[in-house]
Design a protein around this motif. Structure first.
Motif, mmCIF file in Angstrom:
data_model
loop_
_atom_site.group_PDB
_atom_site.id
_atom_site.type_symbol
_atom_site.label_atom_id
_atom_site.label_comp_id
_atom_site.label_asym_id
_atom_site.label_seq_id
_atom_site.Cartn_x
_atom_site.Cartn_y
_atom_site.Cartn_z
ATOM 1 N N UNK A 196 -47.267 21.901 24.530
ATOM 2 C CA UNK A 196 -48.587 21.789 25.151
ATOM 3 C C UNK A 196 -49.694 22.364 24.278
ATOM 4 N N UNK A 197 -49.330 23.061 23.192
ATOM 5 C CA UNK A 197 -50.348 23.490 22.225
ATOM 6 C C UNK A 197 -50.981 22.294 21.528
ATOM 7 N N UNK A 198 -50.199 21.238 21.362
ATOM 8 C CA UNK A 198 -50.662 20.087 20.580
ATOM 9 C C UNK A 198 -50.780 18.805 21.392
ATOM 10 N N UNK A 199 -50.314 18.827 22.645
ATOM 11 C CA UNK A 199 -50.304 17.604 23.446
ATOM 12 C C UNK A 199 -50.877 17.836 24.840
ATOM 13 N N UNK A 200 -51.948 17.146 25.147
ATOM 14 C CA UNK A 200 -52.533 17.216 26.494
ATOM 15 C C UNK A 200 -51.546 16.649 27.510
ATOM 16 N N UNK A 201 -50.807 15.602 27.101
ATOM 17 C CA UNK A 201 -49.843 14.995 28.016
ATOM 18 C C UNK A 201 -48.746 15.986 28.405
ATOM 19 N N UNK A 202 -48.320 16.816 27.439
ATOM 20 C CA UNK A 202 -47.295 17.811 27.759
ATOM 21 C C UNK A 202 -47.821 18.828 28.760
ATOM 22 N N UNK A 203 -49.079 19.221 28.601
ATOM 23 C CA UNK A 203 -49.662 20.169 29.561
ATOM 24 C C UNK A 203 -49.758 19.536 30.948
ATOM 25 N N UNK A 204 -50.088 18.257 30.998
ATOM 26 C CA UNK A 204 -50.105 17.566 32.281
ATOM 27 C C UNK A 204 -48.707 17.509 32.887
ATOM 28 N N UNK A 205 -47.699 17.309 32.038
ATOM 29 C CA UNK A 205 -46.327 17.272 32.521
ATOM 30 C C UNK A 205 -45.895 18.638 33.061
ATOM 31 N N UNK A 212 -50.412 9.179 32.046
ATOM 32 C CA UNK A 212 -51.730 8.668 31.672
ATOM 33 C C UNK A 212 -52.471 8.007 32.819
ATOM 34 N N UNK A 213 -51.816 7.841 33.968
ATOM 35 C CA UNK A 213 -52.378 7.128 35.123
ATOM 36 C C UNK A 213 -52.555 5.640 34.801
ATOM 37 N N UNK A 214 -53.530 5.323 33.956
ATOM 38 C CA UNK A 214 -53.723 3.948 33.484
ATOM 39 C C UNK A 214 -53.890 3.999 31.976
ATOM 40 N N UNK A 253 -54.364 19.601 39.706
ATOM 41 C CA UNK A 253 -54.732 18.193 39.559
ATOM 42 C C UNK A 253 -53.565 17.243 39.778
ATOM 43 N N UNK A 254 -52.331 17.748 39.620
ATOM 44 C CA UNK A 254 -51.156 16.887 39.784
ATOM 45 C C UNK A 254 -50.657 16.844 41.222
#
Length: 350
Positions: free
Chosen positions: A117-126, A32-34, A158-159
């Protein structure tokens, strides 16, 4: 390691629970960064009272930084997460899942991140973060890295961080643009990766889909020919994987072509090629950029895709047999294992 974990579960079962809770807190803050305490509590389905006690402990250990704007992970916290990741995967079965898929598809490495990642933006970022780690480990001086477009590869770009500075690396688009949002095009992502790592980039300003005459004409242009030669010399390819029908429509293929692809049993699309469930190429687009033979001869091909709904598409591309590394999520991996087990079941008698 497995024996040690089993002993811990028998002797101090609470220890693993506490470790997992603190790992998840650090992991979520990193993604989440912050992040504020209330938002973090909701994301982890944890009460704010319990979370406060844990974050205060992690701050005392130097793993978290707490500011008025929210919490951030410290550099020490990042290192701790990296060191804990193998243990975490062993504790919760992801290591076994990785090995099962690696063997099934003949890959050199499989990396699975938790979630869908279908349901979680955080998972896609991971997914993006995990793919960055794979890429960073693989990079050599003067490498050429070809990248495709797509929302998942956006997360890879982006990562990347300035800690991966390699000033003699070249990033190039694997193919022309889709004609959609610039944010998702391979040109944009190649330039983003170069800027974030201090590397170089070349762009390919041509449409993704070309007729035969336009293709032949463009390939006569010296400037186009030069950048295409650079792209085809790539040692590393980083690509996403899409649903065949969705990608065919995004690329605005003729209805007749879409119908023909569907009739051929296309399930997946990657780098402009359409694959059936057995990994056979049933359609390929006339495009400037990487050809099928270039993919086959590339030293390292890294596929990055996740989500339960993409499990079958990812499996189809892995059966093509020319990926070396797969970075995916738990939901897609479980779907791929289900499909593997289903395919190995004997046919039922009528």
């Amino acid at each position: 390691m497995r024996q040690l974990i089993e002993l811990q579960q028998q002797l101090v079962p609470d220890l693993l629970g506490v470790m997992r809770k603190r790992y998840m807190i650090l992991h979520q803050v990193m993604l989440s960064d912050t992040i504020g305490r209330r938002t973090l509590a909701n994301a982890l389905d944890m009460t704010e009272r319990v979370l406060r006690a844990e974050t205060d402990f992690l701050k005392e250990q130097g793993l978290l930084e707490i500011h008025t704007a929210g919490m951030r992970i410290s550099e020490q916290g990042r290192r701790a997460l990296e060191q804990l990741e193998p243990l975490y995967k062993s504790m919760f079965g992801l290591s076994d899942l990785e090995e099962k898929l690696r063997r099934a598809y003949g890959l050199s490495q499989v990396v699975i991140v938790q979630g869908d990642s279908d349901t979680s933006v955080q998972t896609k970022r991971e997914l993006g973060r995990a793919a960055c780690q794979v890429l960073r480990t693989a990079l050599r001086p003067r490498d050429v890295v070809a990248v495709t477009g797509g929302t998942t590869i956006v997360q890879v770009a982006n990562q990347l961080t300035t800690t991966t500075v390699m000033k003699d690396i070249w990033f190039v688009p694997a193919r022309g643009g889709l004609g959609e949002s610039l944010d998702y095009q391979a040109n944009t992502l190649a330039s983003t990766m170069a800027k974030r790592t201090g590397g170089h980039y070349r762009l390919l300003h041509v449409p993704d889909h070309l007729g035969e005459e336009a293709f032949a004409s463009l390939m006569q242009e010296p400037n186009i020919r030069e950048i295409v030669d650079v792209i085809r010399s790539a040692r590393i390819v980083v690509h996403g994987i899409g649903d065949a029908m969705i990608m065919a429509r995004r690329r605005k293929l003729d209805d007749e072509v879409v119908s023909a692809i569907e009739a051929e049993g296309a399930l997946a699309e990657a780098f402009g090629f359409y694959f059936d469930r057995n990994g056979a190429v049933v359609h390929q687009m006339q495009t400037v950029g990487l050809r099928l033979e270039d993919i086959v001869n590339t030293e390292l091909v890294i596929g990055v895709a996740g989500g339960k709904n993409k499990g079958e598409a990812i499996a189809a591309v892995m059966r093509f047999g020319h990926n070396d590394v797969l970075v995916t999520d738990e939901a897609a991996a479980l779907e791929m294992v289900r499909l593997l087990e289903e395919s190995q079941m004997p046919d039922k008698e009528l």
